[in-house]
Design a protein around this motif. Structure first.
Motif, PDB file in Angstrom:
ATOM      1  N   THR A 156       0.813  -1.212   0.000  1.00 18.44           N
ATOM      2  CA  THR A 156       0.000   0.000   0.000  1.00 18.44           C
ATOM      3  C   THR A 156       0.850   1.268   0.000  1.00 18.44           C
ATOM      4  O   THR A 156       0.445   2.288  -0.554  1.00 18.44           O
ATOM      5  CB  THR A 156      -0.943   0.016   1.214  1.00 18.44           C
ATOM      6  OG1 THR A 156      -0.173  -0.161   2.413  1.00 18.44           O
ATOM      7  CG2 THR A 156      -1.970  -1.087   1.115  1.00 18.44           C
ATOM      8  N   VAL A 159       1.750   1.972  -3.619  1.00 20.49           N
ATOM      9  CA  VAL A 159       0.577   2.404  -4.383  1.00 20.49           C
ATOM     10  C   VAL A 159       0.194   3.837  -4.049  1.00 20.49           C
ATOM     11  O   VAL A 159      -0.024   4.666  -4.934  1.00 20.49           O
ATOM     12  CB  VAL A 159      -0.616   1.457  -4.122  1.00 20.49           C
ATOM     13  CG1 VAL A 159      -1.892   2.011  -4.758  1.00 20.49           C
ATOM     14  CG2 VAL A 159      -0.328   0.071  -4.670  1.00 20.49           C
ATOM     15  N   LYS A 160       0.129   4.147  -2.741  1.00 15.02           N
ATOM     16  CA  LYS A 160      -0.365   5.480  -2.372  1.00 15.02           C
ATOM     17  C   LYS A 160       0.648   6.574  -2.686  1.00 15.02           C
ATOM     18  O   LYS A 160       0.258   7.662  -3.146  1.00 15.02           O
ATOM     19  CB  LYS A 160      -0.759   5.517  -0.893  1.00 15.02           C
ATOM     20  CG  LYS A 160       0.370   5.468   0.106  1.00 15.02           C
ATOM     21  CD  LYS A 160      -0.170   5.475   1.524  1.00 15.02           C
ATOM     22  CE  LYS A 160       0.931   5.396   2.555  1.00 15.02           C
ATOM     23  NZ  LYS A 160       0.423   5.345   3.930  1.00 15.02           N
ATOM     24  N   GLY A 163       0.629   6.952  -6.434  1.00 14.70           N
ATOM     25  CA  GLY A 163      -0.693   7.428  -6.834  1.00 14.70           C
ATOM     26  C   GLY A 163      -0.873   8.907  -6.547  1.00 14.70           C
ATOM     27  O   GLY A 163      -1.363   9.663  -7.395  1.00 14.70           O
ATOM     28  N   ILE A 164      -0.479   9.340  -5.348  1.00 20.10           N
ATOM     29  CA  ILE A 164      -0.606  10.746  -4.981  1.00 20.10           C
ATOM     30  C   ILE A 164       0.329  11.607  -5.824  1.00 20.10           C
ATOM     31  O   ILE A 164      -0.036  12.702  -6.273  1.00 20.10           O
ATOM     32  CB  ILE A 164      -0.327  10.936  -3.473  1.00 20.10           C
ATOM     33  CG1 ILE A 164      -1.430  10.271  -2.646  1.00 20.10           C
ATOM     34  CG2 ILE A 164      -0.230  12.411  -3.111  1.00 20.10           C
ATOM     35  CD1 ILE A 164      -1.163  10.250  -1.161  1.00 20.10           C
ATOM     36  N   PHE A 283     -10.468   7.537  -9.241  1.00 20.92           N
ATOM     37  CA  PHE A 283      -9.064   7.212  -8.996  1.00 20.92           C
ATOM     38  C   PHE A 283      -8.604   7.819  -7.676  1.00 20.92           C
ATOM     39  O   PHE A 283      -7.935   7.165  -6.866  1.00 20.92           O
ATOM     40  CB  PHE A 283      -8.203   7.750 -10.149  1.00 20.92           C
ATOM     41  CG  PHE A 283      -6.720   7.578  -9.938  1.00 20.92           C
ATOM     42  CD1 PHE A 283      -6.109   6.348 -10.122  1.00 20.92           C
ATOM     43  CD2 PHE A 283      -5.928   8.660  -9.538  1.00 20.92           C
ATOM     44  CE1 PHE A 283      -4.748   6.184  -9.928  1.00 20.92           C
ATOM     45  CE2 PHE A 283      -4.566   8.503  -9.333  1.00 20.92           C
ATOM     46  CZ  PHE A 283      -3.973   7.263  -9.537  1.00 20.92           C
ATOM     47  N   THR A 284      -8.975   9.080  -7.450  1.00 21.30           N
ATOM     48  CA  THR A 284      -8.596   9.765  -6.213  1.00 21.30           C
ATOM     49  C   THR A 284      -9.201   9.082  -4.999  1.00 21.30           C
ATOM     50  O   THR A 284      -8.540   8.880  -3.971  1.00 21.30           O
ATOM     51  CB  THR A 284      -9.044  11.236  -6.252  1.00 21.30           C
ATOM     52  OG1 THR A 284      -8.536  11.852  -7.425  1.00 21.30           O
ATOM     53  CG2 THR A 284      -8.556  11.994  -5.030  1.00 21.30           C
ATOM     54  N   ILE A 287      -7.286   5.864  -4.317  1.00 21.21           N
ATOM     55  CA  ILE A 287      -6.002   6.114  -3.645  1.00 21.21           C
ATOM     56  C   ILE A 287      -6.235   6.493  -2.187  1.00 21.21           C
ATOM     57  O   ILE A 287      -5.500   6.065  -1.284  1.00 21.21           O
ATOM     58  CB  ILE A 287      -5.222   7.235  -4.364  1.00 21.21           C
ATOM     59  CG1 ILE A 287      -4.828   6.793  -5.772  1.00 21.21           C
ATOM     60  CG2 ILE A 287      -3.977   7.622  -3.573  1.00 21.21           C
ATOM     61  CD1 ILE A 287      -3.888   5.614  -5.815  1.00 21.21           C
ATOM     62  N   ILE A 290      -7.004   3.355  -0.170  1.00 19.06           N
ATOM     63  CA  ILE A 290      -5.779   2.582   0.062  1.00 19.06           C
ATOM     64  C   ILE A 290      -4.909   3.253   1.122  1.00 19.06           C
ATOM     65  O   ILE A 290      -4.383   2.611   2.025  1.00 19.06           O
ATOM     66  CB  ILE A 290      -4.998   2.411  -1.253  1.00 19.06           C
ATOM     67  CG1 ILE A 290      -5.765   1.511  -2.212  1.00 19.06           C
ATOM     68  CG2 ILE A 290      -3.605   1.826  -0.988  1.00 19.06           C
ATOM     69  CD1 ILE A 290      -5.175   1.452  -3.606  1.00 19.06           C
ATOM     70  N   ALA A 291      -4.770   4.586   0.993  1.00 19.87           N
ATOM     71  CA  ALA A 291      -3.933   5.332   1.941  1.00 19.87           C
ATOM     72  C   ALA A 291      -4.486   5.268   3.351  1.00 19.87           C
ATOM     73  O   ALA A 291      -3.735   5.106   4.323  1.00 19.87           O
ATOM     74  CB  ALA A 291      -3.811   6.784   1.488  1.00 19.87           C
TER      75      ALA A 291
END
Length: 450
Positions: A156, A159-160, A163-164, A283-284, A287, A290-291
């Motif tokens: 995670t 990914v985060k 992603g951010i 998408f936001t 993320i 997940i975060a």
């Protein structure tokens, strides 16, 4: 051969930075932008730069402590070195612990706020319910063991962070740089002297960076800790600053300030919709979920370990009195996080966390300057400047809360009074007639634990 094998198993500098940024670039950034904009208007991207400057001065003390006393005890070890075992160390350590639990509640509430964007507005009042559900899931993951926690955190975190970063860069490319004029005056600060709201907002901006303190816990697990811990802290703060400012500029380019304030609990998702369309918003939200999930799991793990350590050091009552429960520190931590999530909204949770953290931060700097001049090589002017900055930010923030939301101050004051009273009474309970405190663990055992 054994030393070589142990060294191979330890974190490299890059590994430490990856873990550090993974913790720092967490769920808080998804909700703090709207709260900061509520205080400073269109200057909120600048507030993240100013917050990084304040944190930069603060990080100096942590770097020096980490270089001198690398351990898995982190902040608790630093406080113990400065003030010795007793009420003072226990009080400030508990402030750190409570600020971590408050952070868990903030992250859990953020999970609820963003997840509800996938449902009709009629479900808007269920954010705290979803937050409590996430905390329960995080508890289950934590009792499954370190391997599950480690695998979840590693995946995670990657990914985060990416992603951010992708969201920030794409937002800047599509929307361009926003005009920052400072002309918009938020309702919360319009009656205050110019610049006062900006200083107060730094208390919230600092929360976005406070995860760097967890890097200090890597002392027993990193290669060349006397150098790499400090380097990891500095580089992690620089990376986070770049991402936060880019993200804030992207949000400012996608929404007007009234829109950012109106959507303060889910500002990033609201900003993504006009720029990227419905897919960008989803998408936001993905993320953010997940975060928040990873953030709560990791934070509950860290804070429950901190509480268990304080219990072993007899800085707090023995948790074994909770009965035959497995991992009572984890149960207590989760229960407190659930209580805070149910009782307070995101703005109040963030405010309480900022107050507790800043008080503890001041104690770290003062402990270095006042008590460790002979043991640590440092320049006193830097932690003294950090104290001045912390006091200025805390004072401005307390005053604004006094004007706009005094309940935050009442709750924070009650919490501080209860912690001081409980710590003092507990210390008296194991102090003999000669004034010696029997902490229950010999120095070697504590050293191993920390």
């Amino acid at each position: 051969m054994k030393n070589n094998r142990e060294n191979k198993d330890k974190l490299s500098l890059i590994g430490s930075i990856s873990l550090g940024t993974g913790v720092m670039i967490g769920a808080g950034i998804f909700v703090l932008m709207g709260q900061i904009a509520e205080l400073v208007g269109d200057l909120f991207p600048i507030a993240f730069i100013a917050g990084a400057v304040v944190v930069g001065f603060s990080s100096y003390s942590y770097v020096k402590f980490s270089n001198a006393f690398p351990s898995s005890g982190g902040v608790v070890k630093f406080l113990n070195k400065s003030y010795g075992p007793g009420t003072t160390t226990g009080f400030y350590s508990l402030l750190m612990y409570v600020s971590m639990v408050v952070s868990e509640s903030l992250v859990a509430g953020t999970f609820g706020a963003y997840t509800l964007r996938l449902f009709p507005d009629s479900y808007a009042n269920y954010a705290s319910v979803l937050g409590v559900g996430l905390i329960v899931i995080a508890y289950i993951v934590n009792i499954l063991g370190n391997k599950v926690i480690g695998a979840t955190a590693t995946f995670t975190a990657v990914v985060k962070v990416f992603g951010i970063a992708l969201l920030a860069i794409a937002g800047l490319i599509v929307s361009g740089f926003a005009d920052i004029t400072g002309s918009y005056i938020p309702q919360n600060t319009e009656a205050l002297p110019q610049g006062f709201g900006f200083v107060a907002a730094l208390a919230l901006a600092i929360l976005a960076y406070k995860g760097f303190t967890t890097i200090t816990n890597q002392g027993a697990d990193i290669k060349n800790p006397h150098k790499n811990l400090g380097r990891s802290i500095i580089i992690s703060i620089l990376i986070c600053t770049l991402i936060y400012v880019a993200l804030a500029l992207a949000v400012a380019g996608g929404l007007s300030i009234p829109e950012v304030i109106a959507a303060k609990d889910y500002a990033l998702a609201a900003a993504a919709r006009p720029v990227f369309g419905e897919w960008g918003s989803w998408f936001t939200i993905g993320i953010a979920i997940i975060a928040t999930v990873s953030g709560v799991i990791a934070s509950i793990f860290s804070s429950s370990r901190l509480l268990a350590m304080l219990s072993n050091m007899k800085q707090v009552p023995s948790l074994k009195r909770m009965g035959n429960f497995k991992n009572p520190a984890l149960i207590f931590t989760v229960s407190l996080a659930i209580l805070l999530t149910v009782l307070f909204d995101l703005t109040r949770i963030a405010s309480i966390g900022a107050i507790f953290y800043l008080i503890m931060d001041i104690a770290i700097h003062w402990g270095l300057v006042r008590h460790l001049k002979k043991e640590v090589d440092f320049k006193p002017i830097i932690p003294l400047v950090a104290i001045i900055l912390d006091v200025a930010v805390l004072t401005a923030f307390l005053y604004i809360k006094y004007l706009n939301d005094p309940l935050v101050l009442i709750v924070a004051a009650i919490g501080i009074i209860l912690i001081i009273a409980a710590e003092r009474l507990f210390m008296i309970s194991h102090t003999d007639d000669e004034g010696n405190m029997h902490m229950g663990m010999d120095k070697e055992t504590i050293k191993e634990k920390m």
